[in-house]
Write an enzyme that holds these catalytic residues in place. Structure first.
Site, PDB file in Angstrom:
ATOM      1  N   ASP A   1     -25.754  19.948  -8.134  1.00 33.32           N
ATOM      2  CA  ASP A   1     -26.929  19.597  -8.937  1.00 33.32           C
ATOM      3  C   ASP A   1     -26.901  20.447 -10.205  1.00 33.32           C
ATOM      4  O   ASP A   1     -27.036  21.680 -10.145  1.00 33.32           O
ATOM      5  CB  ASP A   1     -28.195  19.864  -8.118  1.00 33.32           C
ATOM      6  N   HIS A   2     -26.726  19.772 -11.339  1.00 29.36           N
ATOM      7  CA  HIS A   2     -26.564  20.504 -12.597  1.00 29.36           C
ATOM      8  C   HIS A   2     -27.864  21.143 -13.070  1.00 29.36           C
ATOM      9  O   HIS A   2     -27.851  21.967 -14.001  1.00 29.36           O
ATOM     10  CB  HIS A   2     -26.032  19.573 -13.689  1.00 29.36           C
ATOM     11  N   ARG A   3     -28.990  20.805 -12.455  1.00 31.25           N
ATOM     12  CA  ARG A   3     -30.236  21.514 -12.777  1.00 31.25           C
ATOM     13  C   ARG A   3     -30.203  22.934 -12.219  1.00 31.25           C
ATOM     14  O   ARG A   3     -30.845  23.843 -12.763  1.00 31.25           O
ATOM     15  CB  ARG A   3     -31.439  20.775 -12.185  1.00 31.25           C
TER      16      ARG A   3
END
Length: 502
Positions: free
Chosen positions: A472-474
């Site tokens: 998850d790039h968040r």
């Protein structure tokens, strides 16, 4: 004590429980009892499948099964009564519970011509509720000549692929018109039917178009003069050749054979199967859509020489401390993943959208994607990061065995933080895995294959695999994700790092 109160205490009802975390329904897979069977408190009476797993339900009463309210294969809402038990069968016959007594039908008449009220269809064992609808007294109608049965507006609309028109007030009855002249039968033997557009459902129209059949020349055999799929196929089949014994002067016109279908055109719908989406398959589909369109996925790949790891696997199989345990490459991949997370704890987190917070976790619940007959599930090993290698092997083996038997509990599939999916068992090199909802990362372990590899300056045959990490790039930026994947590969290339880094 009233009869209804006594019945309520004697006939105990068991409702479909919420066997998961806020699940709203479950499908009854199998009943283990039938009406008349004796049951005891805690006895398993049925198996149900929720959106997460198959679960066995115990009955909390002693007595005799009075009624099963639903059959196998039926999906039931949580809180609905599924079975009733007579807890005092020795007391003799008792009046049926009030909920099971069908109310008497009230008579309603108008102008001396009365009809009984309608009754609503209800669940077995719950009687029928009277309808408040009353029918208007019938008016005498003038006799009219027999006509083909008209098609309802709703049916005509369905056949034409459009919405049904709003109902209008029926016109007053007019004197009967003279009988219409009989319709001349068509050459292929079709009976009389109303003029206009032939009646057929959209799939049948498409089939006729594909086969080059004019629906106006097809004899309908369906209700209300509807042309069926079989009618179209019959019209498409070449007409049978006339019998040599038939007299040349046979009366009637000669039927013209219908055009044969073009080569290669088949009825695809006749070779299709439709299966309702429910249970684990439905939950998996919803979870994957939610994950794919919520968490911004990034996937990175690395190819690594795992020859030393594969050698260690063989050595561990002979180790007395691992006796009776299943030792395989997945075990060491899982351990390498846990060691890498320990070196980069920031990856073990989740995104709280409601509070707009990142939740960092000091525990690792390691999920293992497992293919089962009911679909893909992801049970997890709780606190996997603190397990010894033998304990991790034992729990991994139990997890997989339970999943294959379809006995995984909903609790075992909740609370995961990261996941491993072993696509290598299918001979697949790698993939781009989708995150389990609420988790930060998922590692795909590809097939281990013998490949040419530069080792110590020379090209040799080495055992090589490809790893793919989606995150998850968040929560995880490119640098952190790359370091995590590189460390996993480093441990698998030189497994002694399990000691130095662990």
């Amino acid at each position: 004590m009233t009869a209804s109160t006594a019945n309520a205490q004697r006939f105990r009802e068991f409702k479909m429980p919420d066997v998961g975390e806020g699940l709203t329904e479950a499908e009854i897979l199998k009943w283990y009892v039938k009406p008349g069977d004796t049951v005891t408190d805690g006895q398993v009476v049925c198996e149900v499948e929720t959106a997460k797993a198959a679960v066995e339900l115990p009955i909390p009463y002693d007595g005799v099964v009075h009624e099963l309210n639903f059959g196998e294969g039926v999906t039931v809402d949580v809180g609905t009564v599924i079975i009733s038990v007579d807890t005092d069968p020795g007391a003799g016959p008792a009046a049926a519970p009030a909920a099971q007594q069908a109310p008497q039908e009230a008579a309603a008449s108008e102008a001396g011509d009365a009809e009984p009220q309608g009754r609503q269809a209800v669940l077995v064992g719950y009687g029928a509720a009277p309808s408040s609808t009353k029918r208007r007294a019938r008016k005498p109608q003038a006799a009219v000549p027999a006509q083909p049965e008209p098609v309802s507006a709703a049916l005509q609309a369905e056949l034409n692929g459009r919405a049904a028109p709003a109902p209008t007030t029926a016109p007053s009855i007019t004197p009967a018109a003279p009988a219409a002249a009989p319709v001349t039968p068509v050459a292929n033997g079709a009976g009389a039917r109303s003029a206009g557009r032939p009646l057929a459902k959209p799939p049948v129209r498409k089939l006729a178009k594909d086969l080059g059949i004019d629906l106006a020349a097809v004899a309908p055999t369906g209700p209300d003069g509807i042309i069926t799929r079989e009618d179209v196929h019959a019209a498409a089949a070449p007409a049978a050749a006339p019998s040599p014994a038939a007299p040349a002067e046979a009366a009637g016109p000669v039927a013209v054979p219908a055009a044969a279908p073009e080569p290669g055109i088949v009825d695809a719908a006749a070779r299709e199967r439709r299966v309702p989406v429910k249970g684990v398959r439905k939950a998996t589909a919803q979870a994957m859509v939610q994950s794919a369109f919520t968490a911004p996925h990034v996937t990175e790949f690395i190819t690594v020489d795992v020859t030393r790891t594969m050698k260690l696997v063989q050595e561990l199989k002979q180790d007395p401390d691992m006796a009776g345990l299943r030792v395989n490459p997945l075990l060491l991949v899982a351990k390498a993943f846990l060691v890498a997370i320990k070196r980069h704890p920031e990856v073990n987190a989740s995104w709280d959208e409601a509070r707009q917070e990142i939740v960092y976790k000091d525990y690792v619940n390691l999920g293992i994607a497992a293919a089962t007959p009911r679909g893909l599930i992801v049970p997890n090993i709780k606190d996997a990061g603190v397990k010894t290698l033998p304990r991790l092997a034992a729990e991994l083996g139990e997890l997989v065995a339970t999943a294959r038997e379809g006995k995984t509990s909903p609790a075992a599939m909740s609370g995961g933080t990261v996941t491993i999916t072993n696509v290598g068992v299918f001979g697949v090199d790698t993939g781009t895995p989708i995150l389990n909802p609420g988790e930060s990362a998922i590692l795909a372990f590809g097939a281990v294959k013998l490949q040419p590899w530069v080792h110590k300056g020379k090209v040799k045959a080495r055992q090589v695999t490809t790893l793919a990490l989606s995150f998850d790039h968040r929560l995880i930026d490119g640098e952190l994700g790359s370091k995590l994947l590189a460390d996993i590969a480093a441990v698998l290339e030189r497994p002694k790092r399990l000691i130095t880094w662990g």
